[in-house]
Design a protein around this motif. Structure first.
Motif, PDB file in Angstrom:
ATOM      1  N   PHE A  14     -39.738  -2.481   0.257  1.00  0.00           N
ATOM      2  CA  PHE A  14     -40.645  -2.332  -0.872  1.00  0.00           C
ATOM      3  C   PHE A  14     -40.135  -3.217  -1.869  1.00  0.00           C
ATOM      4  O   PHE A  14     -39.003  -3.597  -2.232  1.00  0.00           O
ATOM      5  CB  PHE A  14     -40.746  -0.751  -1.243  1.00  0.00           C
ATOM      6  CG  PHE A  14     -39.487  -0.303  -2.049  1.00  0.00           C
ATOM      7  CD1 PHE A  14     -39.577  -0.526  -3.490  1.00  0.00           C
ATOM      8  CD2 PHE A  14     -38.454   0.264  -1.328  1.00  0.00           C
ATOM      9  CE1 PHE A  14     -38.564   0.071  -4.229  1.00  0.00           C
ATOM     10  CE2 PHE A  14     -37.332   0.520  -2.028  1.00  0.00           C
ATOM     11  CZ  PHE A  14     -37.235   0.496  -3.542  1.00  0.00           C
ATOM     12  N   SER A  15     -41.416  -3.452  -2.813  1.00  0.00           N
ATOM     13  CA  SER A  15     -41.106  -4.057  -3.964  1.00  0.00           C
ATOM     14  C   SER A  15     -41.763  -3.590  -5.254  1.00  0.00           C
ATOM     15  O   SER A  15     -43.099  -3.334  -4.792  1.00  0.00           O
ATOM     16  CB  SER A  15     -41.401  -5.773  -3.984  1.00  0.00           C
ATOM     17  OG  SER A  15     -41.353  -6.543  -5.073  1.00  0.00           O
ATOM     18  N   VAL A  16     -41.217  -3.388  -6.385  1.00  0.00           N
ATOM     19  CA  VAL A  16     -42.057  -2.764  -7.347  1.00  0.00           C
ATOM     20  C   VAL A  16     -42.158  -3.885  -8.457  1.00  0.00           C
ATOM     21  O   VAL A  16     -41.250  -4.395  -8.982  1.00  0.00           O
ATOM     22  CB  VAL A  16     -41.290  -1.574  -8.102  1.00  0.00           C
ATOM     23  CG1 VAL A  16     -42.172  -0.915  -9.209  1.00  0.00           C
ATOM     24  CG2 VAL A  16     -41.375  -0.386  -6.908  1.00  0.00           C
ATOM     25  N   ARG A  17     -43.427  -4.022  -8.978  1.00  0.00           N
ATOM     26  CA  ARG A  17     -43.607  -4.978  -9.974  1.00  0.00           C
ATOM     27  C   ARG A  17     -44.809  -4.579 -11.017  1.00  0.00           C
ATOM     28  O   ARG A  17     -45.436  -3.852 -10.831  1.00  0.00           O
ATOM     29  CB  ARG A  17     -44.344  -6.411  -9.520  1.00  0.00           C
ATOM     30  CG  ARG A  17     -43.510  -7.165  -8.491  1.00  0.00           C
ATOM     31  CD  ARG A  17     -44.419  -8.314  -7.903  1.00  0.00           C
ATOM     32  NE  ARG A  17     -43.439  -8.898  -6.826  1.00  0.00           N
ATOM     33  CZ  ARG A  17     -42.942 -10.281  -7.000  1.00  0.00           C
ATOM     34  NH1 ARG A  17     -42.940 -10.672  -8.205  1.00  0.00           N
ATOM     35  NH2 ARG A  17     -41.992 -10.714  -6.150  1.00  0.00           N
ATOM     36  N   ASN A  18     -44.538  -5.191 -12.329  1.00  0.00           N
ATOM     37  CA  ASN A  18     -45.430  -4.710 -13.457  1.00  0.00           C
ATOM     38  C   ASN A  18     -46.754  -5.416 -13.434  1.00  0.00           C
ATOM     39  O   ASN A  18     -46.765  -6.472 -12.423  1.00  0.00           O
ATOM     40  CB  ASN A  18     -44.762  -4.727 -14.799  1.00  0.00           C
ATOM     41  CG  ASN A  18     -44.289  -6.198 -15.318  1.00  0.00           C
ATOM     42  OD1 ASN A  18     -44.780  -7.134 -14.688  1.00  0.00           O
ATOM     43  ND2 ASN A  18     -43.719  -6.150 -16.423  1.00  0.00           N
ATOM     44  N   HIS A  19     -47.680  -5.593 -14.316  1.00  0.00           N
ATOM     45  CA  HIS A  19     -48.835  -6.132 -14.339  1.00  0.00           C
ATOM     46  C   HIS A  19     -48.913  -7.568 -14.591  1.00  0.00           C
ATOM     47  O   HIS A  19     -49.550  -8.233 -14.352  1.00  0.00           O
ATOM     48  CB  HIS A  19     -49.585  -5.480 -15.605  1.00  0.00           C
ATOM     49  CG  HIS A  19     -49.254  -5.641 -16.767  1.00  0.00           C
ATOM     50  ND1 HIS A  19     -48.281  -4.874 -17.422  1.00  0.00           N
ATOM     51  CD2 HIS A  19     -49.644  -6.514 -17.752  1.00  0.00           C
ATOM     52  CE1 HIS A  19     -48.258  -5.301 -18.573  1.00  0.00           C
ATOM     53  NE2 HIS A  19     -48.891  -6.332 -18.945  1.00  0.00           N
ATOM     54  N   GLU A  20     -47.497  -8.105 -15.146  1.00  0.00           N
ATOM     55  CA  GLU A  20     -47.159  -9.588 -15.354  1.00  0.00           C
ATOM     56  C   GLU A  20     -46.389  -9.975 -13.906  1.00  0.00           C
ATOM     57  O   GLU A  20     -46.299 -11.151 -14.284  1.00  0.00           O
ATOM     58  CB  GLU A  20     -46.129  -9.408 -16.673  1.00  0.00           C
ATOM     59  CG  GLU A  20     -46.983  -9.207 -17.733  1.00  0.00           C
ATOM     60  CD  GLU A  20     -46.201  -9.252 -18.928  1.00  0.00           C
ATOM     61  OE1 GLU A  20     -44.878  -9.397 -18.878  1.00  0.00           O
ATOM     62  OE2 GLU A  20     -46.529  -9.275 -20.256  1.00  0.00           O
ATOM     63  N   GLY A  21     -46.282  -9.140 -13.164  1.00  0.00           N
ATOM     64  CA  GLY A  21     -45.458  -9.636 -11.831  1.00  0.00           C
ATOM     65  C   GLY A  21     -44.001  -9.639 -11.816  1.00  0.00           C
ATOM     66  O   GLY A  21     -43.402 -10.155 -10.882  1.00  0.00           O
ATOM     67  N   ASP A  22     -43.485  -9.032 -12.956  1.00  0.00           N
ATOM     68  CA  ASP A  22     -41.848  -8.993 -12.970  1.00  0.00           C
ATOM     69  C   ASP A  22     -41.556  -7.841 -12.051  1.00  0.00           C
ATOM     70  O   ASP A  22     -42.099  -6.982 -12.068  1.00  0.00           O
ATOM     71  CB  ASP A  22     -41.654  -8.838 -14.719  1.00  0.00           C
ATOM     72  CG  ASP A  22     -42.203  -9.715 -15.582  1.00  0.00           C
ATOM     73  OD1 ASP A  22     -41.766 -11.046 -15.090  1.00  0.00           O
ATOM     74  OD2 ASP A  22     -42.259  -9.293 -16.565  1.00  0.00           O
ATOM     75  N   ARG A  23     -40.637  -8.376 -11.285  1.00  0.00           N
ATOM     76  CA  ARG A  23     -40.096  -7.529 -10.435  1.00  0.00           C
ATOM     77  C   ARG A  23     -39.088  -6.579 -10.966  1.00  0.00           C
ATOM     78  O   ARG A  23     -38.118  -6.929 -11.532  1.00  0.00           O
ATOM     79  CB  ARG A  23     -39.417  -8.028  -9.139  1.00  0.00           C
ATOM     80  CG  ARG A  23     -39.025  -7.440  -8.003  1.00  0.00           C
ATOM     81  CD  ARG A  23     -38.535  -7.650  -6.944  1.00  0.00           C
ATOM     82  NE  ARG A  23     -37.691  -9.134  -6.867  1.00  0.00           N
ATOM     83  CZ  ARG A  23     -37.921 -10.022  -5.884  1.00  0.00           C
ATOM     84  NH1 ARG A  23     -38.821 -10.167  -4.861  1.00  0.00           N
ATOM     85  NH2 ARG A  23     -37.314 -11.193  -6.472  1.00  0.00           N
ATOM     86  N   PHE A  24     -39.093  -5.139 -10.678  1.00  0.00           N
ATOM     87  CA  PHE A  24     -38.305  -4.366 -11.241  1.00  0.00           C
ATOM     88  C   PHE A  24     -37.228  -3.378 -10.217  1.00  0.00           C
ATOM     89  O   PHE A  24     -36.139  -2.918 -10.605  1.00  0.00           O
ATOM     90  CB  PHE A  24     -39.038  -3.017 -11.942  1.00  0.00           C
ATOM     91  CG  PHE A  24     -39.444  -3.488 -13.302  1.00  0.00           C
ATOM     92  CD1 PHE A  24     -38.818  -3.405 -14.279  1.00  0.00           C
ATOM     93  CD2 PHE A  24     -40.599  -4.216 -13.392  1.00  0.00           C
ATOM     94  CE1 PHE A  24     -39.289  -3.940 -15.650  1.00  0.00           C
ATOM     95  CE2 PHE A  24     -41.351  -4.469 -14.624  1.00  0.00           C
ATOM     96  CZ  PHE A  24     -40.756  -4.204 -15.650  1.00  0.00           C
TER      97      PHE A  24
END
Length: 85
Positions: free
Chosen positions: A62-72
């Motif tokens: 899995f990969s989690v990103r915000n609306h700007e595409g930054d990966r958290f």
């Protein structure tokens, strides 16, 4: 005598092996994938699993990103042979 591989048999004699591999042309398949960002102030979790319903080990990620595409965060794990469980 030949060595057996999943897709074809490779001869043990060097000249025959070279001739076989020189003529080998793999077939590639691809699929275009586009990532769409979530709405502003949202996070998006994309997941993927790889399993062919066989007795071999598989994987999931899995990969989690915000609306700007930054990966958290991101993580991948091996899934054991499920037919042994």
């Amino acid at each position: 005598m030949q060595m057996k591989f999943k897709y074809f048999n490779i001869p043990k004699a060097w000249p025959h092996m070279v001739a076989l591999l020189e003529g080998y042309r793999p077939k590639f398949q691809f699929k275009m994938v586009k990532w769409y960002p979530p709405p502003s102030d949202w996070w998006k979790c994309n997941t993927d699993g790889a399993s062919t319903c066989n007795s071999l080990p598989s994987a999931a990620a899995f990969s989690v990103r915000n609306h700007e595409g930054d990966r958290f965060g991101a993580k991948g794990v091996k899934i054991p042979n499920t037919q042994q469980i």
